[in-house]
Design a protein around this motif. Structure first.
Motif, PDB file in Angstrom:
ATOM      1  N   TRP A 106      -4.673   3.230   7.182  1.00  0.00           N
ATOM      2  CA  TRP A 106      -6.012   3.559   6.353  1.00  0.00           C
ATOM      3  C   TRP A 106      -6.670   4.898   6.125  1.00  0.00           C
ATOM      4  N   HIS A 109      -4.396   7.231   4.197  1.00  0.00           N
ATOM      5  CA  HIS A 109      -4.243   6.936   2.718  1.00  0.00           C
ATOM      6  C   HIS A 109      -5.570   7.829   2.170  1.00  0.00           C
ATOM      7  N   PRO A 113      -3.245  13.749  -1.138  1.00  0.00           N
ATOM      8  CA  PRO A 113      -3.518  14.555  -2.009  1.00  0.00           C
ATOM      9  C   PRO A 113      -3.901  14.005  -3.587  1.00  0.00           C
ATOM     10  N   PRO A 114      -4.858  14.259  -4.217  1.00  0.00           N
ATOM     11  CA  PRO A 114      -4.896  13.920  -5.820  1.00  0.00           C
ATOM     12  C   PRO A 114      -4.079  14.867  -6.540  1.00  0.00           C
ATOM     13  N   LYS A 115      -3.715  14.311  -7.757  1.00  0.00           N
ATOM     14  CA  LYS A 115      -2.729  15.000  -8.533  1.00  0.00           C
ATOM     15  C   LYS A 115      -3.249  16.396  -8.612  1.00  0.00           C
ATOM     16  N   MET A 156       5.593   4.395  -2.134  1.00  0.00           N
ATOM     17  CA  MET A 156       4.519   4.103  -3.295  1.00  0.00           C
ATOM     18  C   MET A 156       4.225   5.563  -3.631  1.00  0.00           C
ATOM     19  N   LEU A 157       3.763   6.261  -2.833  1.00  0.00           N
ATOM     20  CA  LEU A 157       2.882   7.625  -3.147  1.00  0.00           C
ATOM     21  C   LEU A 157       4.220   8.213  -3.821  1.00  0.00           C
ATOM     22  N   GLU A 160       4.508   7.252  -7.253  1.00  0.00           N
ATOM     23  CA  GLU A 160       3.226   7.517  -8.190  1.00  0.00           C
ATOM     24  C   GLU A 160       2.647   9.063  -8.328  1.00  0.00           C
TER      25      GLU A 160
ATOM     26  N   HIS B 102      -5.655   9.698  -7.917  1.00  0.00           N
ATOM     27  CA  HIS B 102      -4.888   9.100  -6.855  1.00  0.00           C
ATOM     28  C   HIS B 102      -3.873   7.933  -7.342  1.00  0.00           C
ATOM     29  N   ASP B 103      -3.139   7.565  -6.467  1.00  0.00           N
ATOM     30  CA  ASP B 103      -2.535   6.341  -6.551  1.00  0.00           C
ATOM     31  C   ASP B 103      -3.528   5.028  -6.853  1.00  0.00           C
ATOM     32  N   PHE B 104      -3.301   3.851  -7.561  1.00  0.00           N
ATOM     33  CA  PHE B 104      -4.326   3.116  -7.895  1.00  0.00           C
ATOM     34  C   PHE B 104      -4.862   2.128  -6.553  1.00  0.00           C
ATOM     35  N   LEU B 105      -3.981   2.156  -5.646  1.00  0.00           N
ATOM     36  CA  LEU B 105      -4.425   1.416  -4.280  1.00  0.00           C
ATOM     37  C   LEU B 105      -5.490   2.303  -3.270  1.00  0.00           C
ATOM     38  N   TRP B 106      -5.652   3.541  -3.568  1.00  0.00           N
ATOM     39  CA  TRP B 106      -6.111   4.432  -2.682  1.00  0.00           C
ATOM     40  C   TRP B 106      -7.732   4.201  -2.770  1.00  0.00           C
ATOM     41  N   HIS B 109      -7.800   0.684  -0.896  1.00  0.00           N
ATOM     42  CA  HIS B 109      -7.526   0.423   0.532  1.00  0.00           C
ATOM     43  C   HIS B 109      -8.662   1.040   1.154  1.00  0.00           C
ATOM     44  N   TYR B 149       4.112  -3.089  -5.245  1.00  0.00           N
ATOM     45  CA  TYR B 149       3.007  -2.247  -4.249  1.00  0.00           C
ATOM     46  C   TYR B 149       1.933  -3.206  -3.937  1.00  0.00           C
TER      47      TYR B 149
END
Lengths: 273, 273
Positions: A106, A109, A113-115, A156-157, A160, B102-106, B109, B149
């Protein structure tokens, strides 16, 4: 010096006792390495600028290692040339009550880092498998499950858009004692001394085994582990930087183009004639 | 009325058109249901108190459904008796720029409940498979990956102590129009009207198919989907509450005991003789 040599692949065979923490590569002197390290720092800053402009990828650098292995120093040295606007470091300590009330991924996550950004983790979710492996508290099955969650999470990271690099700073037990003594004798380093480091030192060989487990269970193609000989700070910094730079160079980084035709500047300035 | 009837299991066979959104169970009247609903609300409050005291489990209730299917109303009615200290609701809207980086689960979570808590999601990570399924933007493989995911994420949460209940509020297309008109004509409901709801309504059957995909891909044992006939608000509330209460009753909830022997109170009050 190729970085491939330090990538941990043949994970069933991994034995930390066979990897020399005193390695210095092919450098003739520390000074020779310093020149190279400075060049790499500049290159990293250039690459970060493109990463930030493009906002397509992100980079996560995970630093692990025994106490006094040089995690703080590595962060300080290799990332000090970056634009802080596109960079964050998170140090993960003993979980707070609030963190411990959630699953162990938790808090981690949240700090990914964001894009466009580079993030460094100084310790990470790997502490949540290392510590129970050494000090108990989780069954073998629980540990297996955690490793599975880690692999799934990192995959997953990666898929993505986050490139993950995991660095294990490898020092010798003797070098650790030297560094602990530095902390005791240098007033500028007193604050880093923690008596619990001496207690943890008693578990040296258990931690080494726990790290070998980590490599076996989580050195996946999309998020590889590298071991960094860390007895010599200058080689550690040079190598960690090399790995980060090479990894970024492997991405398709490029400045985005204007998506409209270049406007005629003179028209923009004097639109009324 | 058993809740098993509403659990979505035989997922290859699922066809929403065969499920009646107008169902009312075996109640003879709305009033009869109301009595039962009040009783369930009290029971839920009792169970929450134990959950909070024990801090061993947490509960996550995910609400999905077409626009106007009654997600807001369900949250309001079934959770209004809870102690707010142990409860949170998160409404997930269109992702912000930061969330989309971010990834869509960010973002999801972060909002999962800590041990002892109940959390409700008003919309959720399922929007991130529904919307691209209907409006495009992701390849079939990308969608498959997202479903993977989701399954891994929910399984991890479940195994780490979060019980997950997923409720699909099922209304008919006619009922949706009725409710949209209520929003237009009742000044107290104007604020809920959004012209984009009318645009989305054009994609009704695509969304129904997308939901069938969701059930096929994510109705896992550890995080089951339930469909809730939602044309009648009172039956919807009754049934949603029933499912939440039954789910909590299935956990080993109990008040923790004192871990020291009960002290002799008189000794504590006058320790000096």
């Amino acid at each position: 010096m190729g970085i491939k040599r330090y990538m941990i692949k043949d994970t069933n065979e991994i034995s930390l006792s066979k990897l020399d923490p005193g390695e210095k590569g092919t450098f003739k002197s520390k000074e020779e390495a310093s020149v190279e390290t400075e060049r790499l720092k500049e290159r990293l800053a250039e690459l970060q600028d493109i990463l930030f402009a493009q906002k397509k990828h992100s980079l996560l650098v995970i630093l692990q290692g025994m106490d006094s292995s040089g995690k703080d120093g590595t962060v300080k040295h290799i990332f000090s040339g970056l634009n802080p606007q596109g960079f964050t470091v998170t140090s993960f300590k003993k979980p707070t009550l609030d963190e411990a009330a959630h699953d162990f991924l938790w808090r981690v996550h949240q700090k990914t880092p964001p894009k466009g950004y580079i993030s460094a983790f100084n310790r990470s979710h790997y502490e949540d498998v290392l510590v129970p492996r050494v000090h108990g508290g989780l069954s073998k099955e629980d540990l297996k499950r955690r490793f599975r969650y880690i692999r799934q999470f990192e995959e997953m990271l990666a898929e993505e858009g986050t490139t993950i690099v995991k660095l294990f700073l490898h020092i010798s037990k003797e070098k650790q004692m030297e560094k602990i003594q530095e902390r005791l004798h240098d007033p500028k380093k007193h604050w880093k001394f923690d008596v619990s480091d001496l207690q943890e030192r008693e578990y040296w060989s258990e931690y080494q085994k726990a790290y070998e487990d980590v490599f076996r269970e989580s050195s996946i193609e999309k998020a590889p582990w590298y071991w960094i000989p860390a007895n010599h700070r200058w080689y550690r910094n040079y190598l960690a930087l090399s790995i980060v730079v090479k990894t970024l160079e492997g991405l398709d980084l490029s400045y985005p183009k204007l998506d409209t035709p270049t406007p005629n500047i003179s028209e923009l300035i004097s639109p009324h004639h």
